[in-house]
Design a protein around this motif. Structure first.
Motif, PDB file in Angstrom:
ATOM      1  N   GLU A   1      27.988  33.575  45.868  1.00  0.00           N
ATOM      2  CA  GLU A   1      29.290  34.031  45.424  1.00  0.00           C
ATOM      3  C   GLU A   1      30.095  34.239  46.698  1.00  0.00           C
ATOM      4  O   GLU A   1      29.634  34.910  47.626  1.00  0.00           O
ATOM      5  N   LEU A   2      31.264  33.630  46.773  1.00  0.00           N
ATOM      6  CA  LEU A   2      32.005  33.686  48.029  1.00  0.00           C
ATOM      7  C   LEU A   2      32.437  35.107  48.347  1.00  0.00           C
ATOM      8  O   LEU A   2      32.755  35.888  47.457  1.00  0.00           O
TER       9      LEU A   2
ATOM     10  N   GLN B   1      35.979  34.445  52.604  1.00  0.00           N
ATOM     11  CA  GLN B   1      35.760  33.029  52.333  1.00  0.00           C
ATOM     12  C   GLN B   1      36.707  32.544  51.248  1.00  0.00           C
ATOM     13  O   GLN B   1      37.318  31.480  51.344  1.00  0.00           O
TER      14      GLN B   1
ATOM     15  N   VAL C   1      34.463  35.230  62.695  1.00  0.00           N
ATOM     16  CA  VAL C   1      33.445  35.784  63.596  1.00  0.00           C
ATOM     17  C   VAL C   1      32.091  35.151  63.279  1.00  0.00           C
ATOM     18  O   VAL C   1      31.890  34.595  62.190  1.00  0.00           O
ATOM     19  N   THR C   2      31.165  35.239  64.233  1.00  0.00           N
ATOM     20  CA  THR C   2      29.844  34.657  64.027  1.00  0.00           C
ATOM     21  C   THR C   2      29.200  35.292  62.795  1.00  0.00           C
ATOM     22  O   THR C   2      29.227  36.507  62.644  1.00  0.00           O
TER      23      THR C   2
ATOM     24  N   SER D   1      30.253  34.827  59.708  1.00  0.00           N
ATOM     25  CA  SER D   1      31.212  35.108  58.636  1.00  0.00           C
ATOM     26  C   SER D   1      31.073  34.085  57.501  1.00  0.00           C
ATOM     27  O   SER D   1      31.705  34.232  56.460  1.00  0.00           O
TER      28      SER D   1
ATOM     29  N   LYS E   1      31.365  30.458  57.805  1.00  0.00           N
ATOM     30  CA  LYS E   1      32.326  29.357  57.882  1.00  0.00           C
ATOM     31  C   LYS E   1      31.781  28.096  57.223  1.00  0.00           C
ATOM     32  O   LYS E   1      32.505  27.370  56.557  1.00  0.00           O
ATOM     33  N   THR E   2      30.487  27.865  57.390  1.00  0.00           N
ATOM     34  CA  THR E   2      29.894  26.650  56.833  1.00  0.00           C
ATOM     35  C   THR E   2      30.119  26.567  55.329  1.00  0.00           C
ATOM     36  O   THR E   2      30.447  25.511  54.796  1.00  0.00           O
ATOM     37  N   GLU E   3      29.948  27.694  54.669  1.00  0.00           N
ATOM     38  CA  GLU E   3      30.116  27.714  53.215  1.00  0.00           C
ATOM     39  C   GLU E   3      31.559  27.340  52.834  1.00  0.00           C
ATOM     40  O   GLU E   3      31.779  26.680  51.822  1.00  0.00           O
TER      41      GLU E   3
ATOM     42  N   TRP F   1      21.627  21.451  55.391  1.00  0.00           N
ATOM     43  CA  TRP F   1      22.449  22.030  54.328  1.00  0.00           C
ATOM     44  C   TRP F   1      23.278  20.948  53.626  1.00  0.00           C
ATOM     45  O   TRP F   1      23.335  20.872  52.408  1.00  0.00           O
TER      46      TRP F   1
ATOM     47  N   VAL G   1      29.285  38.066  56.462  1.00  0.00           N
ATOM     48  CA  VAL G   1      28.942  38.106  55.035  1.00  0.00           C
ATOM     49  C   VAL G   1      28.150  39.385  54.737  1.00  0.00           C
ATOM     50  O   VAL G   1      27.427  39.889  55.591  1.00  0.00           O
ATOM     51  N   HIS G   2      28.304  39.870  53.529  1.00  0.00           N
ATOM     52  CA  HIS G   2      27.672  41.124  53.082  1.00  0.00           C
ATOM     53  C   HIS G   2      28.055  42.297  53.967  1.00  0.00           C
ATOM     54  O   HIS G   2      27.276  43.257  54.086  1.00  0.00           O
TER      55      HIS G   2
ATOM     56  N   ASP H   1      21.209  29.743  63.090  1.00  0.00           N
ATOM     57  CA  ASP H   1      21.218  30.833  62.124  1.00  0.00           C
ATOM     58  C   ASP H   1      19.779  31.233  61.815  1.00  0.00           C
ATOM     59  O   ASP H   1      19.151  30.685  60.924  1.00  0.00           O
TER      60      ASP H   1
HETATM   61  P1  ADP Z   1      29.105  31.094  60.829  1.00  0.00           P
HETATM   62  O1  ADP Z   1      29.097  29.603  61.006  1.00  0.00           O
HETATM   63  O2  ADP Z   1      30.439  31.620  60.406  1.00  0.00           O
HETATM   64  O3  ADP Z   1      28.546  31.799  62.028  1.00  0.00           O
HETATM   65  P2  ADP Z   1      27.231  30.566  58.757  1.00  0.00           P
HETATM   66  O4  ADP Z   1      28.072  29.604  58.051  1.00  0.00           O
HETATM   67  O5  ADP Z   1      26.113  30.057  59.580  1.00  0.00           O
HETATM   68  O6  ADP Z   1      28.155  31.495  59.673  1.00  0.00           O
HETATM   69  O7  ADP Z   1      26.699  31.637  57.708  1.00  0.00           O
HETATM   70  C1  ADP Z   1      25.900  32.734  58.075  1.00  0.00           C
HETATM   71  C2  ADP Z   1      24.835  32.994  57.040  1.00  0.00           C
HETATM   72  O8  ADP Z   1      25.405  33.566  55.871  1.00  0.00           O
HETATM   73  C3  ADP Z   1      24.107  31.766  56.583  1.00  0.00           C
HETATM   74  O9  ADP Z   1      22.737  32.069  56.500  1.00  0.00           O
HETATM   75  C4  ADP Z   1      24.653  31.483  55.221  1.00  0.00           C
HETATM   76  O10 ADP Z   1      23.714  30.817  54.431  1.00  0.00           O
HETATM   77  C5  ADP Z   1      25.006  32.853  54.707  1.00  0.00           C
HETATM   78  N1  ADP Z   1      26.123  32.900  53.757  1.00  0.00           N
HETATM   79  C6  ADP Z   1      27.272  32.223  53.860  1.00  0.00           C
HETATM   80  N2  ADP Z   1      28.111  32.529  52.835  1.00  0.00           N
HETATM   81  C7  ADP Z   1      27.472  33.432  52.082  1.00  0.00           C
HETATM   82  C8  ADP Z   1      27.808  34.152  50.879  1.00  0.00           C
HETATM   83  N3  ADP Z   1      28.992  33.976  50.287  1.00  0.00           N
HETATM   84  N4  ADP Z   1      26.900  34.997  50.384  1.00  0.00           N
HETATM   85  C9  ADP Z   1      25.706  35.168  50.996  1.00  0.00           C
HETATM   86  N5  ADP Z   1      25.337  34.552  52.112  1.00  0.00           N
HETATM   87  C10 ADP Z   1      26.190  33.683  52.661  1.00  0.00           C
END
Ligand code: ADP
Ligand code: ZN
Ligand code: ZN
Length: 746
Positions: free
Chosen positions: A202-203, A207, A230-231, A233, A235-237, A269, A386-387, A557
């Motif tokens: 769930e975003l 996000q 931020v690291t 956060s 972004k990939t999602e 992924w 996240v969280h 990660d």
């Molecule tokens: P960033 O690139 O911004 O540093 P990532 O994209 O690697 O961060 O995401 C960090 C972690 O959070 C990953 O393990 C990812 O699977 C998880 N994550 C991303 N979005 C969510 C979400 N909405 N709910 C729970 N976990 C998430």
């Protein structure tokens, strides 16, 4: 009809297009590859233009022999891009065209992989009848039995059960019992990537907000974004969802990462979620696999492409989205000819094709953030993890105090304590040491002599391994035995200074015997899948402490990592380059961001001899904005990019005097050009002839002329003239380059 053809694009000396006539009945498009007569031979070329008329004497025009494929290998959008890039980089079109084609199509033979298959051409009953009249156990009988179910098999599969089935198959075909076919097949690379299913997150609010800005652009006419998150956060999602939407709109997406080998998680992924519509352009693909992935993309079978910078030229159908992850990384600048900045190329491609561009980073480059502030990109911010996981706490450790307390180790007592605790709790740690080897230099205590590479103006690094270890040059690879006496004054007081990854690993092992460590640097990642093996070792938990150079800072990660140590921050800060502050801040923030991504919060130790340095402070507070403001001001005050453009003429020669002489001549020519064009001269701030901080390299003496100029079309024109001058410089024992905003000023 006539066409202009760039012939044999592997050889630079025939870079200009030649005109050919298109014979009656032959249809050709721009971007198509053709065979043409060239002198006494036939050569391959690419059509770069079509015209009704030609100014060339008709007597001398020859006919195109034949098209090599029935499609344009370079689609029109990419052809236009190649032309624009050649114009901008002041280089021949042949050079940029080469970027658009996979290696196998640039001159060498194109190998298409053929599979031979066999299938019944009669009913199962008829086959059963045929088996009955065969000798039992004969090849014929065996083959018919296998094929009886009506499915087709490759000859290769059949040969696993029946030895040398070729002749028997031929006979069966002649008897009208089976059908043999030859089919072109694509070599789909199966890598080490494990499939991961859509986690169905769930975003988060951040996000969601970012995505809502992006989505309308994906179905509309495109947009440009800088995603500053931020690291951790997530972004990939955000780009996964954007890719999803792009596909749903019937378009394609390109995802660029700094280095595929260092981002296996991102790749898995995407593979996991998008399956076969995803193509991964990996440097370890064979030429054949690469060519086949390229064809899958061109045919529209692969609609998500993941790769390093060159994947920006993927011939995707209906481009909808380009994502540049970790956009601040210097790997996005191509240093070799033709020079290009992937972010710029992606920008013009998106604009031309009405696609959306997303640049993403936790530490955007000064250039991109400045552009976002100016309104060139829409700035999207994701300030929380996240969280609502906290960002790691960063503690600065003053190594001068450690020395006063008598601690001569590379690890401060605080970091030592934390490592022990981390190991006891069964958690993982990452130690960044931005230099490989054991000791970084050897010097004489009596006379100050430093052992340098005989070919390069660089100190030799001590590596352990073997009986006495070895000294290595990190620039040219020269190796030698460490001296026992000072080669200069003969004294015994020859000492080893500075630390590298090997030494850090050594100290950690001595301190925590039994705790498995793994080291990731240039020395340990050679060979097939070196990176993957090491990362897997750490991911699986078999190794508990990962020690490495900046390779380990890129987007990993690992949720079990709770401790990060930046062992020698000063190494990154003290490089003689106007970007060293920017790079240091990025490196510290990125590596710190590897900590506390899972359940447990993270802690970071930043070890330095200069705790008062403002960059150290910004990094410790993880305050990107404050860093940006300070750095932006500094660049403006001292007239560095992005406020100016730097050009550098670099001269290298085996003969020091020749290098000096050439540099002098070049400077005169530059001055003369500026006298001739007063409008150019107005933009030029300084022209400095000097010796670079690395005086010689790989046995060649070096000189350079650094030009600082204001941004503008006049400067573009001046630098264009310099580029051409350098490219055409006569071969007189000196090599000459002109670089615009070079990645290194050393
Ligand atoms: P960033 O690139 O911004 O540093 P990532 O994209 O690697 O961060 O995401 C960090 C972690 O959070 C990953 O393990 C990812 O699977 C998880 N994550 C991303 N979005 C969510 C979400 N909405 N709910 C729970 N976990 C998430
Ligand atoms: Zn000495
Ligand atoms: Zn060397």
């Amino acid at each position: 009809m006539y066409c202009q053809v760039i012939v044999d694009i592997v050889h630079e000396n025939v870079a200009k297009p030649f005109t050919y006539q298109i014979p009656e009945g032959m249809q050709l498009a721009e971007g198509q590859r053709v065979a043409v007569p060239f002198g006494p031979r036939e050569k391959e070329g690419v059509v770069v233009g079509l015209t009704e008329e030609s100014e060339v004497d008709p007597e001398r025009i020859r006919n195109v022999t034949r098209p090599l494929e029935d499609y344009a290998a370079i689609p029109p959008e990419l052809m236009a891009l190649a032309k624009e890039m050649a114009n901008r980089a002041h280089c021949p079109l042949a050079e940029t065209i080469r970027l658009m084609l996979p290696a196998q199509m640039r001159g060498g033979r194109v190998h298409i992989k053929i599979v031979r298959t066999a299938a019944l051409s009669v009913s199962a009953d008829e086959a059963a009848d045929a088996i009955r009249v065969c000798r039992t156990g004969s090849k014929r009988a065996q083959l018919l039995k296998i094929l009886q179910d009506g499915r087709s098999r490759t000859v290769r599969e059949l040969s696993e059960s029946v030895r040398d089935p070729g002749e028997a198959l031929k006979k069966l075909e002649n008897d009208g019992l089976i059908r043999l076919e030859e089919r072109e097949t694509l070599r789909t690379p199966v890598g080490v990537f494990t499939e991961i299913q859509d986690p169905g997150y769930e975003l988060t609010e951040c996000q969601q907000e970012a995505l809502e800005e992006i989505l309308p652009c994906l179905t509309g006419r495109g947009g440009r974004f800088l995603l500053h998150g931020v690291t951790g956060s997530g972004k990939t999602e955000v780009f996964m969802k954007a890719v999803h939407e792009t596909l749903a709109a019937g378009k394609s997406a390109i995802i660029l990462v700094p280095e595929i080998a260092l981002t296996p998680q991102m790749v898995s992924w995407f593979r996991g979620r998008f399956g076969a519509v995803a193509a991964v352009i990996h440097s370890r693909l064979s030429a054949g696999e690469r060519y086949d992935e390229w064809r899958r993309i061109l045919r529209g079978e692969a609609r998500v492409v993941i790769g390093a910078r060159s994947a920006v030229f993927s011939p995707v159908r209906k481009l909808g989205l380009i994502v540049i992850d970790e956009e601040h990384e210097s790997t996005y600048l191509n240093d070799r000819h033709p020079r290009y900045d992937t972010r710029e190329v992606a920008g013009s491609r998106c604009q031309r094709e009405n696609a959306t561009l997303i640049l993403a980073s936790a530490t955007p480059s000064i250039l991109s953030f400045a552009r976002a502030r100016r309104g060139d990109y829409t700035l999207l911010e994701m300030p929380r993890r996240v969280h609502d996981r906290p960002l790691p706490e960063i503690e600065i450790t003053d190594m001068r105090q450690e020395l006063e307390k008598g601690n001569r180790s590379v690890l401060s007592s605080a970091l030592r304590r934390a490592l022990k605790e981390c190991a006891e709790k069964g958690e993982q740690a990452i130690l960044l040491m931005n230099r490989r080897g054991y000791n970084s230099f050897i010097s004489c205590r009596s006379c100050g002599y430093v052992v340098k590479c005989p070919n390069c103006d660089i100190s030799m690094t001590y590596h352990i391994g073997g009986e006495d270890g070895i000294l290595r040059c990190h620039y040219c690879g020269e190796a030698m035995n460490p001296p026992v006496l000072c080669p200069e004054c003969g004294s015994h007081y020859i000492r080893y200074f500075g630390a590298g990854t090997q030494k850090v690993e050594d100290e950690v092992r001595k301190m925590l015997p039994g705790i498995p460590t793994v080291r990731m640097d240039y020395d340990t990642t050679g060979g097939k899948d070196g990176h993957g093996r090491i990362l897997e070792e750490f991911r699986s938990g078999r190794a508990r402490i990962l020690i490495g150079t900046q390779m380990i800072a890129k987007g990993l990660d690992f949720p079990q990592v709770t401790l990060v140590g930046i062992v020698a921050a000063d190494l990154a800060l003290n490089l003689p380059d106007y970007r060293s502050r920017e790079r240091a801040f990025q490196l510290f923030t990125q590596v710190a961001g590897r900590a506390g991504r899972g359940q447990h919060p993270g802690k970071v130790f930043l070890q330095t001899y200069k705790p008062e340095d403002p960059v150290i402070g910004f990094a410790a507070r993880q305050d990107y904005r404050a860093f940006f403001e300070s750095e932006f001001r500094r660049r403006r005050n001292s007239l560095y990019p992005p406020f100016t453009v730097l050009g550098r003429l670099l001269v290298e020669s085996r003969d020091e005097e020749a290098a000096e002489r050439t540099a002098g001549e070049l400077e005169e020519r530059a001055d003369a050009l500026l006298e001739l064009h007063p409008e150019w001269k107005k933009k030029v701030l300084t022209v400095n002839r000097d010796t670079p901080s690395v005086k010689y390299l790989k046995g060649k003496s070096r000189k350079h002329i650094v030009i600082k100029a204001l941004i503008g079309t006049e400067t573009d024109a001046f630098f264009g003239a310099m580029t051409e001058m350098a490219a055409e410089w006569p071969a007189t024992g000196s090599e000459v380059w002109f670089e615009i905003n070079p990645t290194s000023m050393m």
